[in-house]
Scaffold this motif. Structure first.
Motif, short mmCIF file in Angstrom:
data_model
loop_
_atom_site.label_atom_id
_atom_site.label_comp_id
_atom_site.label_asym_id
_atom_site.label_seq_id
_atom_site.Cartn_x
_atom_site.Cartn_y
_atom_site.Cartn_z
N TYR A 11 0.83 -1.21 0.00
CA TYR A 11 0.00 0.00 0.00
C TYR A 11 0.87 1.27 0.00
CZ TYR A 11 -3.19 3.48 2.12
OH TYR A 11 -3.92 4.60 2.40
N ILE A 12 1.64 1.47 1.03
CA ILE A 12 2.37 2.75 1.14
C ILE A 12 3.56 2.78 0.17
CG2 ILE A 12 3.49 4.37 2.72
CD1 ILE A 12 1.88 3.02 5.01
N ASP A 31 9.95 -6.97 -3.67
CA ASP A 31 8.82 -7.37 -2.81
C ASP A 31 8.62 -8.88 -2.94
OD1 ASP A 31 6.08 -5.48 -1.84
OD2 ASP A 31 5.99 -7.66 -1.81
N ASN A 32 8.28 -9.53 -1.85
CA ASN A 32 8.02 -10.98 -1.94
C ASN A 32 6.55 -11.28 -2.19
OD1 ASN A 32 6.75 -10.54 0.49
ND2 ASN A 32 8.05 -11.91 1.71
N SER A 34 4.05 -11.16 -0.33
CA SER A 34 3.34 -11.88 0.74
C SER A 34 2.04 -11.17 1.09
CB SER A 34 4.23 -12.03 1.99
OG SER A 34 4.66 -10.77 2.44
N THR A 35 2.07 -9.86 1.19
CA THR A 35 0.84 -9.09 1.39
C THR A 35 0.67 -8.04 0.30
OG1 THR A 35 1.97 -7.55 2.88
CG2 THR A 35 0.79 -9.38 3.91
N GLY A 36 1.65 -7.94 -0.59
CA GLY A 36 1.59 -6.97 -1.67
C GLY A 36 0.96 -7.57 -2.92
N ASP A 50 12.47 -12.13 -1.30
CA ASP A 50 12.34 -11.88 0.13
C ASP A 50 13.58 -11.12 0.61
OD1 ASP A 50 10.54 -13.09 2.52
OD2 ASP A 50 12.61 -12.80 3.17
N VAL A 51 13.43 -10.33 1.67
CA VAL A 51 14.60 -9.60 2.17
C VAL A 51 15.69 -10.54 2.68
CG1 VAL A 51 13.48 -7.40 2.74
CG2 VAL A 51 13.48 -9.22 4.42
N PHE A 70 9.89 -0.59 3.38
CA PHE A 70 8.49 -0.69 3.80
C PHE A 70 8.10 -2.11 4.21
CE2 PHE A 70 8.71 2.88 0.87
CZ PHE A 70 7.94 3.84 1.49
N ASN A 89 10.24 -11.70 10.57
CA ASN A 89 10.21 -10.84 9.37
C ASN A 89 10.73 -9.43 9.65
OD1 ASN A 89 9.64 -10.70 6.58
ND2 ASN A 89 7.73 -9.61 6.97
N TYR A 138 4.55 -6.09 17.61
CA TYR A 138 4.73 -5.30 16.38
C TYR A 138 5.53 -4.03 16.69
CZ TYR A 138 3.51 -1.95 12.70
OH TYR A 138 3.58 -0.99 11.72
N LYS A 142 9.46 -2.85 15.55
CA LYS A 142 9.78 -1.58 14.88
C LYS A 142 10.80 -0.78 15.70
CE LYS A 142 7.22 -1.76 11.19
NZ LYS A 142 7.71 -1.48 9.83
N ALA A 168 -2.15 5.83 8.15
CA ALA A 168 -2.12 6.08 6.71
C ALA A 168 -3.49 5.72 6.12
CB ALA A 168 -1.03 5.24 6.05
N HIS A 181 -5.50 -4.37 1.72
CA HIS A 181 -5.03 -5.32 2.72
C HIS A 181 -6.05 -6.45 2.86
CE1 HIS A 181 -2.88 -1.59 4.38
NE2 HIS A 181 -1.94 -2.40 3.97
#
Ligand SMILES: NC(=O)c1ccc[n+]([C@@H]2O[C@H](COP(=O)([O-])OP(=O)(O)OC[C@H]3O[C@@H](n4cnc5c(N)ncnc54)[C@H](O)[C@@H]3O)[C@@H](O)[C@H]2O)c1
Length: 321
Positions: A11-12, A31-32, A34-36, A50-51, A70, A89, A138, A142, A168, A181
């Motif tokens: 998203y962002i 980007d992997n 996974s949610t994108g 993946d990172v 992100f 992650n 979470y 961060k 956001a 999402h």
């Protein structure tokens, strides 16, 4: 100058990619998925990885002069139930990214942090010097990455911007990208959904908070305003500026009831809703003090709640209408 946008199919990140390009930067997405969504990366070069695939990531980094990070898992409730997933992650994956940046000579990192690093603040609006005391895994993940950036700055001269987003919301005015999402947990898309026939009724968590109308207050910031702050932060670092941690919000809070009223005004439809009990760990109000971002970057959020809701509504209608 090429900017690597990790998590750029989300998203962002997909909004940041577009704003970077409008400012003349070349953009490479990583980007992997996974949610994108590959659809949000349309029109950009996307490396699917993946990172933790550090060989692939290093190749992408060698083609770039700066990185925006992100990529993360970002559901507070899920992080409480499955902290391992979040530490793997956001912490292990985050360190893999940071170490690969060091090894490939990248020295400028823009990081998606969050107001969740403050936990339950003693004072609102929240300034950057408020204690960082996250209350869920979470937020802890961060904060760990913020601390790693601070240590890498001192030890290795890495320059960073930790950008602590508030809520956001909204979508790019061109209609090319927006929020998708799954599951969706954010108030504005859920309230818009509840104004349609297909969407579930909106669950309102608590009507007895010590706020003017009894519902929780949050600071909603348009995702394009957020993306513009990333470009300013990048320019600050590229211009030789020192590392920074900044709150990104509007400085104005809106209650759940105010958001519902805005959604009803813009859609012209009632929002079906159910009032339930408070949700554990939800502070009554979270509002940014955004003055430091304005002072350091010359940036200020420009878009109103009405613009947030109307762009999100256009996006929803175009994609699920
Ligand atoms: N949405 C908000 O209101 C908000 C608020 C505060 C902070 N944030 C932070 O902003 C960032 C972006 O949030 P979003 O709402 O765009 O989420 P998103 O899920 O839409 O985007 C995250 C992207 O990262 C990718 N990704 C995740 N793990 C990865 C990995 N290991 N390797 C490669 N790619 C990976 C996903 O596929 C996805 O495209 C996150 O770090 C989140 O914690 C978001």
């Amino acid at each position: 100058m090429t900017v690597l946008v990790v998590g750029g199919a989300g998203y962002i990140g997909s909004h940041a990619a577009r704003v970077l390009r409008r400012h003349g930067f070349d953009v490479l997405l990583y980007d992997n998925l996974s949610t994108g969504h590959a659809a949000l990366a349309k029109g950009f070069e996307l490396v699917v990885g993946d990172v933790t695939e550090t060989g692939k990531l290093a190749d992408a980094m060698k083609r770039s002069q700066a990185v925006m990070h992100f990529a993360a898992h970002a559901y507070v409730g899920e992080s409480v139930k499955d902290p391992r997933k979040y530490f793997r992650n956001n912490v292990e994956g985050g360190l893999a990214l940071l170490n690969t940046a060091l090894e490939t000579g990248l020295r400028h990192v823009i990081f998606s942090s969050t107001c969740a690093v403050y936990g339950i603040p003693a004072q609102v609006p929240i300034g950057e010097d408020a204690p960082r005391q996250p209350v869920n895994p979470y937020g802890v993940s961060k904060l760990f990455f913020e601390r790693a950036l601070e240590a890498y700055d001192v030890a290795y001269g890495l320059r960073f911007a930790s950008l602590r987003y508030f809520n956001a919301a909204g979508a790019d005015e061109t209609g090319e990208t927006g929020e998708c999402h799954d599951p969706e947990t954010h108030l504005i898309p859920l309230a818009l959904g509840a104004a349609t026939e297909q969407g579930a009724p909106l669950q309102v968590f608590g009507g007895d908070y010590p706020t003017a109308d009894g519902t929780c207050i949050r600071d909603y910031i348009h995702v394009t305003d957020l993306a513009e702050a990333h470009v300013k932060a990048l320019e600050h670092l590229l211009g030789g500026g020192s590392s920074i941690a900044l709150n990104l919000g509007t400085g104005r809070g809106h209650s759940v009831k105010e958001v519902i009223t805005a959604v009803e005004a813009i859609t012209g439809r009632p929002v079906r809703k159910q009032l339930g009990p408070r949700r554990a760990g939800d502070p009554p109000a979270l509002v940014a003090d955004p003055r430091r971002a304005e002072g350091v970057l010359g940036w200020k959020a420009k878009r109103s709640l009405a613009e947030i809701v109307s762009t999100a509504w256009q996006w929803l209608q175009r994609n699920h209408g």
